[in-house]
Design a protein around this motif. Structure first.
Motif, PDB file in Angstrom:
ATOM      1  N   ARG A  37      16.096  32.808   8.296  1.00 30.76           N
ATOM      2  CA  ARG A  37      14.923  31.731   8.254  1.00 30.76           C
ATOM      3  C   ARG A  37      13.764  32.777   9.064  1.00 30.76           C
ATOM      4  O   ARG A  37      14.247  33.523   9.915  1.00 30.76           O
ATOM      5  CB  ARG A  37      14.957  30.485   8.947  1.00 30.76           C
ATOM      6  CG  ARG A  37      15.222  30.200  10.373  1.00 30.76           C
ATOM      7  CD  ARG A  37      15.217  29.069  10.996  1.00 30.76           C
ATOM      8  NE  ARG A  37      15.468  28.909  12.222  1.00 30.76           N
ATOM      9  CZ  ARG A  37      15.130  27.830  13.272  1.00 30.76           C
ATOM     10  NH1 ARG A  37      14.619  27.024  12.650  1.00 30.76           N
ATOM     11  NH2 ARG A  37      15.276  27.934  14.580  1.00 30.76           N
ATOM     12  N   GLU A  38      12.523  32.335   8.649  1.00 28.21           N
ATOM     13  CA  GLU A  38      11.345  33.042   9.054  1.00 28.21           C
ATOM     14  C   GLU A  38      10.512  32.136   9.773  1.00 28.21           C
ATOM     15  O   GLU A  38      10.024  31.176   9.473  1.00 28.21           O
ATOM     16  CB  GLU A  38      10.542  33.808   8.025  1.00 28.21           C
ATOM     17  CG  GLU A  38       9.554  34.689   8.638  1.00 28.21           C
ATOM     18  CD  GLU A  38       8.787  35.594   7.651  1.00 28.21           C
ATOM     19  OE1 GLU A  38       7.683  35.643   7.534  1.00 28.21           O
ATOM     20  OE2 GLU A  38       9.554  36.159   6.516  1.00 28.21           O
ATOM     21  N   ILE A  39      10.352  32.472  11.100  1.00 27.89           N
ATOM     22  CA  ILE A  39       9.365  31.718  11.782  1.00 27.89           C
ATOM     23  C   ILE A  39       7.854  32.128  11.900  1.00 27.89           C
ATOM     24  O   ILE A  39       7.799  33.389  11.966  1.00 27.89           O
ATOM     25  CB  ILE A  39       9.814  31.504  13.480  1.00 27.89           C
ATOM     26  CG1 ILE A  39      11.024  31.050  13.620  1.00 27.89           C
ATOM     27  CG2 ILE A  39       8.915  30.584  14.160  1.00 27.89           C
ATOM     28  CD1 ILE A  39      11.438  29.963  13.066  1.00 27.89           C
ATOM     29  N   VAL A  40       6.889  31.221  11.433  1.00 27.71           N
ATOM     30  CA  VAL A  40       5.536  31.760  11.116  1.00 27.71           C
ATOM     31  C   VAL A  40       4.554  30.732  11.945  1.00 27.71           C
ATOM     32  O   VAL A  40       5.089  29.904  12.465  1.00 27.71           O
ATOM     33  CB  VAL A  40       5.184  31.652   9.657  1.00 27.71           C
ATOM     34  CG1 VAL A  40       6.135  32.592   8.787  1.00 27.71           C
ATOM     35  CG2 VAL A  40       5.266  30.224   9.028  1.00 27.71           C
ATOM     36  N   LEU A  41       3.457  31.290  11.969  1.00 21.55           N
ATOM     37  CA  LEU A  41       2.139  30.471  12.353  1.00 21.55           C
ATOM     38  C   LEU A  41       1.504  30.072  11.197  1.00 21.55           C
ATOM     39  O   LEU A  41       1.055  30.852  10.385  1.00 21.55           O
ATOM     40  CB  LEU A  41       1.192  31.107  13.314  1.00 21.55           C
ATOM     41  CG  LEU A  41       0.031  30.379  13.669  1.00 21.55           C
ATOM     42  CD1 LEU A  41       0.424  28.991  14.571  1.00 21.55           C
ATOM     43  CD2 LEU A  41      -1.059  31.195  14.582  1.00 21.55           C
ATOM     44  N   MET A  42       1.658  28.809  10.786  1.00 17.88           N
ATOM     45  CA  MET A  42       0.980  28.193   9.425  1.00 17.88           C
ATOM     46  C   MET A  42      -0.336  27.674   9.788  1.00 17.88           C
ATOM     47  O   MET A  42      -0.417  27.057  10.810  1.00 17.88           O
ATOM     48  CB  MET A  42       1.857  27.208   8.734  1.00 17.88           C
ATOM     49  CG  MET A  42       1.451  26.760   7.485  1.00 17.88           C
ATOM     50  SD  MET A  42       2.334  25.700   6.598  1.00 17.88           S
ATOM     51  CE  MET A  42       3.821  26.747   6.004  1.00 17.88           C
ATOM     52  N   VAL A  43      -1.274  28.153   9.197  1.00 14.24           N
ATOM     53  CA  VAL A  43      -2.641  27.919   9.518  1.00 14.24           C
ATOM     54  C   VAL A  43      -3.372  27.251   8.274  1.00 14.24           C
ATOM     55  O   VAL A  43      -3.404  27.628   7.285  1.00 14.24           O
ATOM     56  CB  VAL A  43      -3.235  29.011   9.875  1.00 14.24           C
ATOM     57  CG1 VAL A  43      -4.859  28.728  10.723  1.00 14.24           C
ATOM     58  CG2 VAL A  43      -2.797  29.648  11.282  1.00 14.24           C
ATOM     59  N   ASN A  44      -4.195  26.222   8.336  1.00 11.96           N
ATOM     60  CA  ASN A  44      -4.990  25.778   7.421  1.00 11.96           C
ATOM     61  C   ASN A  44      -6.243  26.816   7.099  1.00 11.96           C
ATOM     62  O   ASN A  44      -6.562  27.736   7.773  1.00 11.96           O
ATOM     63  CB  ASN A  44      -5.872  24.539   7.922  1.00 11.96           C
ATOM     64  CG  ASN A  44      -5.106  23.340   7.563  1.00 11.96           C
ATOM     65  OD1 ASN A  44      -4.512  23.024   6.487  1.00 11.96           O
ATOM     66  ND2 ASN A  44      -4.972  22.152   8.604  1.00 11.96           N
ATOM     67  N   GLY A  45      -6.310  26.709   5.886  1.00  9.30           N
ATOM     68  CA  GLY A  45      -7.356  28.002   5.057  1.00  9.30           C
ATOM     69  C   GLY A  45      -8.731  28.063   5.758  1.00  9.30           C
ATOM     70  O   GLY A  45      -9.114  29.011   5.365  1.00  9.30           O
ATOM     71  N   ASP A  46      -9.077  26.912   6.604  1.00 11.86           N
ATOM     72  CA  ASP A  46     -10.379  27.241   6.939  1.00 11.86           C
ATOM     73  C   ASP A  46     -10.801  27.708   8.347  1.00 11.86           C
ATOM     74  O   ASP A  46     -11.621  27.542   9.020  1.00 11.86           O
ATOM     75  CB  ASP A  46     -11.189  25.857   6.987  1.00 11.86           C
ATOM     76  CG  ASP A  46     -10.360  24.750   7.640  1.00 11.86           C
ATOM     77  OD1 ASP A  46      -9.399  25.156   8.182  1.00 11.86           O
ATOM     78  OD2 ASP A  46     -10.840  23.221   7.660  1.00 11.86           O
ATOM     79  N   TRP A  47      -9.802  28.562   8.670  1.00  6.62           N
ATOM     80  CA  TRP A  47      -9.851  29.315  10.078  1.00  6.62           C
ATOM     81  C   TRP A  47     -10.003  30.701   9.842  1.00  6.62           C
ATOM     82  O   TRP A  47      -9.294  31.409   8.974  1.00  6.62           O
ATOM     83  CB  TRP A  47      -8.503  29.092  10.940  1.00  6.62           C
ATOM     84  CG  TRP A  47      -8.663  27.746  11.672  1.00  6.62           C
ATOM     85  CD1 TRP A  47      -8.216  26.518  11.139  1.00  6.62           C
ATOM     86  CD2 TRP A  47      -8.742  27.532  13.008  1.00  6.62           C
ATOM     87  NE1 TRP A  47      -8.219  25.487  12.044  1.00  6.62           N
ATOM     88  CE2 TRP A  47      -8.687  25.931  13.166  1.00  6.62           C
ATOM     89  CE3 TRP A  47      -9.191  28.250  14.018  1.00  6.62           C
ATOM     90  CZ2 TRP A  47      -9.009  25.544  14.444  1.00  6.62           C
ATOM     91  CZ3 TRP A  47      -9.460  27.737  15.150  1.00  6.62           C
ATOM     92  CH2 TRP A  47      -9.263  26.072  15.470  1.00  6.62           C
TER      93      TRP A  47
END
Length: 323
Positions: free
Chosen positions: A272-282
């Motif tokens: 599995r890959e751990i990521v920082l998922m960010v809303n597109g308006d940043w």
């Protein structure tokens, strides 16, 4: 009398020595630092010349430190720690311009990484309203999609808002966890007398593990299904069953860890890959720095300890996306 100048002493040389002292191998050190084996050997030769003593006994396999090397290692580690701390200070997050930040973090990091991450983020805040939420990855991704969170450190679910950006942080491979002393010479078939401990199928891990079992043609009885990592660890440690887990999850087993043996997962390698998922308006600046801070903390609290306990992992359990 002024201390003699150590002409030729380099930061890279100290990093090579620190890594070689831990791995005991030129090849492993080269792989970890992204260098060639001859370059590692040259750095160690240069360091020995600068100090006037051999730091490593090259006649032993794995290599071991000489008495001088054991004396110098804590000094080198302290110097590197000070330099890394100084680098962090120079690149400290400045969140003073933010009015609000909401961050989610998976439960895997609740005891070690999340408290340190929150403290470091708080240092850069002045008037920022900060909300921190922990939970399972699929729930955090749902909150990103609902715009209840600005960003989340979680396992990549393969879903989420189309406009969300992902900053890779960690590759967390699946491994086998069995009661201590269990013979697995016959592969998974040798575990037929033990119950298989399933993960909650709502979780990313549960779904990925079930997909692996289907591809391997394994139809295991549906006896246990749990969403608690500690409960699964307790049952493995007690001899009740076996499970498929990851190094990140296994290192959270706490008092149960001593009664659990870890092995490579037979057959197909999955992770599995751990990521920082960010809303597109940043913009990239703040998420990029938060991801870098998360990598630093995960390296310290999980990747380095895993290398000592499970050296057979090699580079499969590794930080992703660093500079």
């Amino acid at each position: 009398m002024p201390a003699p100048m150590l002409k030729g002493l380099t930061l890279r040389g100290l990093e090579v020595f620190e890594t070689l002292a831990r791995t005991g191998s030129v090849a492993a050190t080269a792989h970890e630092l992204g260098m060639s084996a001859p370059a590692v050997s040259q750095q160690m030769k240069n360091l020995a010349q600068v100090l006037g003593v051999d730091l490593v006994d090259h006649s032993r396999r794995p290599m071991v430190l000489t008495p001088a090397g054991r004396l110098f290692l804590p000094r080198a580690e302290a110097a590197l720690a000070a330099l890394r701390s100084g680098q962090r200070d120079l690149t400290a997050l400045d969140l003073s311009g933010l009015s609000a930040l909401s961050l989610g973090v998976i439960e895997d990091f609740e005891n070690e990484v999340t408290p340190s991450l929150a403290a470091r983020l708080a240092e850069g805040m002045s008037q920022c309203a900060f909300r921190l939420r922990t939970g399972a990855s699929h729930r955090l991704v749902a909150r990103i999609a609902a715009r209840e969170l600005d960003m989340a450190i979680c396992a990549d679910t393969g879903s989420g808002p189309a406009e969300a950006r992902r900053y890779p942080i960690l590759s967390d491979p699946y491994i086998l966890a069995v009661p201590r002393g269990t013979d697995i010479g016959g592969g998974l078939a040798s575990l037929s007398e033990l119950a298989f401990l399933r993960r909650d199928l709502d979780q990313v891990m549960g779904r990925q593990i079930e997909a692996y079992l289907r591809r391997a043609g394994l139809d295991l009885p549906q006896r246990f299904e749990m969403d608690s990592n500690q409960s699964i660890s307790a049952l493995v440690a007690s001899g009740t069953g076996w499970t498929i887990t990851t190094p990140l999850s296994l290192l959270r087993a706490g008092r149960f860890a001593g009664e659990i043996d870890a092995h490579p997962l037979p057959g197909e390698e999955i992770a599995r890959e751990i990521v920082l998922m960010v809303n597109g308006d940043w913009s990239d600046e703040i998420p990029g720095q938060i991801a870098a801070l998360a990598r630093e903390l995960i390296e310290t609290h999980f990747v380095a300890p895993a290398a000592e306990r499970m050296p057979w992992l090699g580079t499969r359990f590794a930080i992703l996306g660093g500079a």
